[in-house]
Design an enzyme around this catalytic site. Structure first.
Site, PDB file in Angstrom:
ATOM      1  N   GLU A 356       0.838  -1.196   0.000  1.00 16.15           N
ATOM      2  CA  GLU A 356       0.000   0.000   0.000  1.00 16.15           C
ATOM      3  C   GLU A 356       0.875   1.247   0.000  1.00 16.15           C
ATOM      4  O   GLU A 356       1.707   1.423   0.889  1.00 16.15           O
ATOM      5  CB  GLU A 356      -0.914   0.036   1.226  1.00 16.15           C
ATOM      6  CG  GLU A 356      -1.974  -1.042   1.250  1.00 16.15           C
ATOM      7  CD  GLU A 356      -2.898  -0.929   2.449  1.00 16.15           C
ATOM      8  OE1 GLU A 356      -3.970  -1.563   2.416  1.00 16.15           O
ATOM      9  OE2 GLU A 356      -2.557  -0.216   3.421  1.00 16.15           O
ATOM     10  N   CYS A 357       0.688   2.093  -0.997  1.00 20.59           N
ATOM     11  CA  CYS A 357       1.282   3.421  -1.052  1.00 20.59           C
ATOM     12  C   CYS A 357       2.813   3.366  -0.948  1.00 20.59           C
ATOM     13  O   CYS A 357       3.496   3.157  -1.943  1.00 20.59           O
ATOM     14  CB  CYS A 357       0.667   4.321   0.006  1.00 20.59           C
ATOM     15  SG  CYS A 357       0.898   6.079  -0.332  1.00 20.59           S
ATOM     16  N   ALA A 358       3.380   3.547   0.232  1.00 25.22           N
ATOM     17  CA  ALA A 358       4.832   3.469   0.369  1.00 25.22           C
ATOM     18  C   ALA A 358       5.350   2.123  -0.113  1.00 25.22           C
ATOM     19  O   ALA A 358       6.408   2.044  -0.747  1.00 25.22           O
ATOM     20  CB  ALA A 358       5.236   3.695   1.825  1.00 25.22           C
ATOM     21  N   LEU A 360       4.023   0.322  -2.459  1.00 20.10           N
ATOM     22  CA  LEU A 360       3.973   0.409  -3.916  1.00 20.10           C
ATOM     23  C   LEU A 360       5.249   1.053  -4.454  1.00 20.10           C
ATOM     24  O   LEU A 360       5.859   0.571  -5.418  1.00 20.10           O
ATOM     25  CB  LEU A 360       2.740   1.221  -4.322  1.00 20.10           C
ATOM     26  CG  LEU A 360       2.631   1.661  -5.779  1.00 20.10           C
ATOM     27  CD1 LEU A 360       2.310   0.477  -6.679  1.00 20.10           C
ATOM     28  CD2 LEU A 360       1.543   2.731  -5.925  1.00 20.10           C
ATOM     29  N   SER A 446      -0.831  -0.877  -4.695  1.00 17.16           N
ATOM     30  CA  SER A 446      -1.537   0.321  -5.139  1.00 17.16           C
ATOM     31  C   SER A 446      -1.405   1.419  -4.090  1.00 17.16           C
ATOM     32  O   SER A 446      -0.860   1.214  -3.006  1.00 17.16           O
ATOM     33  CB  SER A 446      -3.011   0.016  -5.391  1.00 17.16           C
ATOM     34  OG  SER A 446      -3.743   0.019  -4.177  1.00 17.16           O
TER      35      SER A 446
END
Length: 481
Positions: A356-358, A360, A446
């Protein structure tokens, strides 16, 4: 379950001092030997890190968008179990709710502090920034007390009070409207909590400085507020219905049909496939319940620090890399080539990976020119634009977390841009312009943050892949543990 005394710390607007007061109260109560449970309304990861330092308990979030309003009371009761008092820090202004997703109905305050306070039957302490005002504060507080009948404002804590005379004027004004003043905090610059991107710098990035800041806030609040009066107010909270949230029950319901034993059913002799979860200063964003669900599903969860650990935990059978601020540590992450290689090798062997986010960004080829793991064919760059908000997302294709068509509520929070923005088979879609992220049978990466307590099917599907990979890799892994 015994009723937990509880109080919600709210404010007319962001920047009024909620985090200062909430964290300070937690630390002040803990210093008196009180068992304190800290909670945060909304999706924020950063404030709960300071709550955990103050209370010595895992951080907890209460978010009706991410988890559903029907889970707020059970999640609170689960998180606060065994505590003498719970302090719930609000989000934004008292009545400021979610603007997205747009299908939530009601008075416009869905997922607001007022909404959660009403669900919890908890009295509210209003933190008011008293700088540059005196008698006018009474009109402000009176409005917040009478605006919504579901919310009981039980008292006020005045913040940034300038002098004894200023405090006297403020107290006299509030006495006229019958609102108790539970504390008055003077303007104070010695205790600072540095900010980044709409919030504090995560506690894990500040180490001893964060501990000192929390201790300082505890002393400040203890010397400025009537702790006994706040405890009395918390004890006046309405009784709560129902039973606490139970991760074992959540997972048993979903995994039994798949023939996968849960932790409670497996017994101590059963092997537990190991899931590595990224932590340390670069990856500080995760919800406590995610780990609880994975353990309830029979997994052994082991933390590792991508900044310093050169190897993944031995016999890792699944990998979760959550959020954080990797852009602040890009050089160090890139410099740990041994771990980057280990992550790429594990993913290449077909181990389930959720990011998630970081996470990704860490899986991308590079971040601001610094080489990363290269698991996904994309490059990431920091930008000046903050992307922030709730998302109503649908899975575009089958992935390690969800079959195509699965709908979840998530949250997006970043200042980076990925090129390309998604793979040929995106992970999610929440806008008409196209998909987002990368997905595959063993991958979901993502920008979307999802609270797994609100979507426990994601945990079950990930665990199915972990068990499958564990069997594929062979039984020798169990002998090594």
């Amino acid at each position: 379950m015994p009723q937990i005394p509880r109080v919600v710390i709210a404010a007319p607007a962001s920047g009024s001092g909620k985090t200062t007061v909430a964290t300070g109260l937690m630390a002040a109560f803990a210093a008196r030997g009180t068992r304190v449970s800290g909670h945060k309304v909304g999706p924020d990861y950063i404030d709960p890190g300071y709550h955990a330092l103050a209370t010595g308990r895992p951080p907890r979030n209460l978010d009706p968008v991410l988890c559903g309003e029907e889970r707020i009371v059970p999640l609170f009761e689960h998180g606060a179990a065994g505590a003498d008092i719970a302090v719930i820090e609000g989000v934004m202004g008292l009545f400021d709710g979610a603007s997205e997703p747009r299908h939530f109905h009601g008075p416009g305050d869905f997922a607001s502090t007022a909404h959660v306070a009403g669900l919890l039957g908890a009295p509210v302490v209003l933190v008011v920034d008293a700088a540059r005002t005196s008698r006018s504060i009474a009109a402000l507080v009176h409005g917040f007390c009478t605006f919504e009948t579901r919310v009981r404002v039980g008292g006020v804590i005045l913040n940034r009070v300038g002098s004894d005379r200023h405090e006297e004027l403020l107290r006299d004004a509030l006495e006229d409207v019958g609102v108790p003043v539970l504390g008055a905090i003077r303007r104070h610059t010695a205790i600072e909590t540095p900010a980044r991107h709409l919030g504090l710098i995560p506690a894990a990035e500040r180490a001893d400085a964060a501990r000192a800041a929390v201790d300082g806030l505890g002393s400040l609040v203890a010397g400025s507020c009537d702790l006994d009066a706040i405890v009395a107010l918390a004890r006046a909270a309405a009784p709560l219905p129902g039973s606490p949230w139970d991760p074992d029950a959540e997972m048993a319901e979903r995994l039994t049909a798949e023939g996968i034993p849960t932790a409670s059913a497996a017994g101590s002799a059963a092997p537990s496939p190991r899931i590595a979860v990224a932590g340390g200063p670069a990856f500080t964003f995760s919800y406590t319940e995610q780990t609880e669900l994975l353990r309830a599903g029979g997994a052994e969860v082991v933390a590792f620090d991508p900044l310093h650990d050169e190897k993944l935990p031995p016999d890792t059978r699944g990998l979760i890399i959550g959020g954080g601020f990797p852009e602040m540590h890009a050089a160090e992450l890139s410099g740990n080539a041994a771990l980057r290689s280990a992550v790429a090798d594990l993913a290449g062997r077909g181990a389930p990976v959720a990011a998630e986010c970081a996470g990704l960004l860490y899986l991308a080829r590079e971040l601001d020119g610094a080489p990363m793991c290269g698991v996904i064919p994309a490059e990431a760059r920091m930008t000046d634009r903050l992307t922030l908000g709730y998302r109503a997302a649908v899975a575009v294709r089958d992935s390690v977390l969800a079959p195509a068509g699965t709908r979840v509520h998530g949250h997006e929070f970043h200042r980076t841009r990925l090129t390309p923005a998604h793979g040929a088979d995106p992970a999610w879609q929440w806008k008409s312009s196209g998909g987002e992220g990368f997905a595959g049978a063993t991958l979901n990466a993502s920008y979307l943050h999802v609270h797994w307590a609100g979507a426990p099917d994601l945990a079950a599907r990930f665990l199915r892949s972990v068990h499958a990979f564990d069997e594929l890799e062979g039984p020798e892994c169990s002998a090594n543990r």
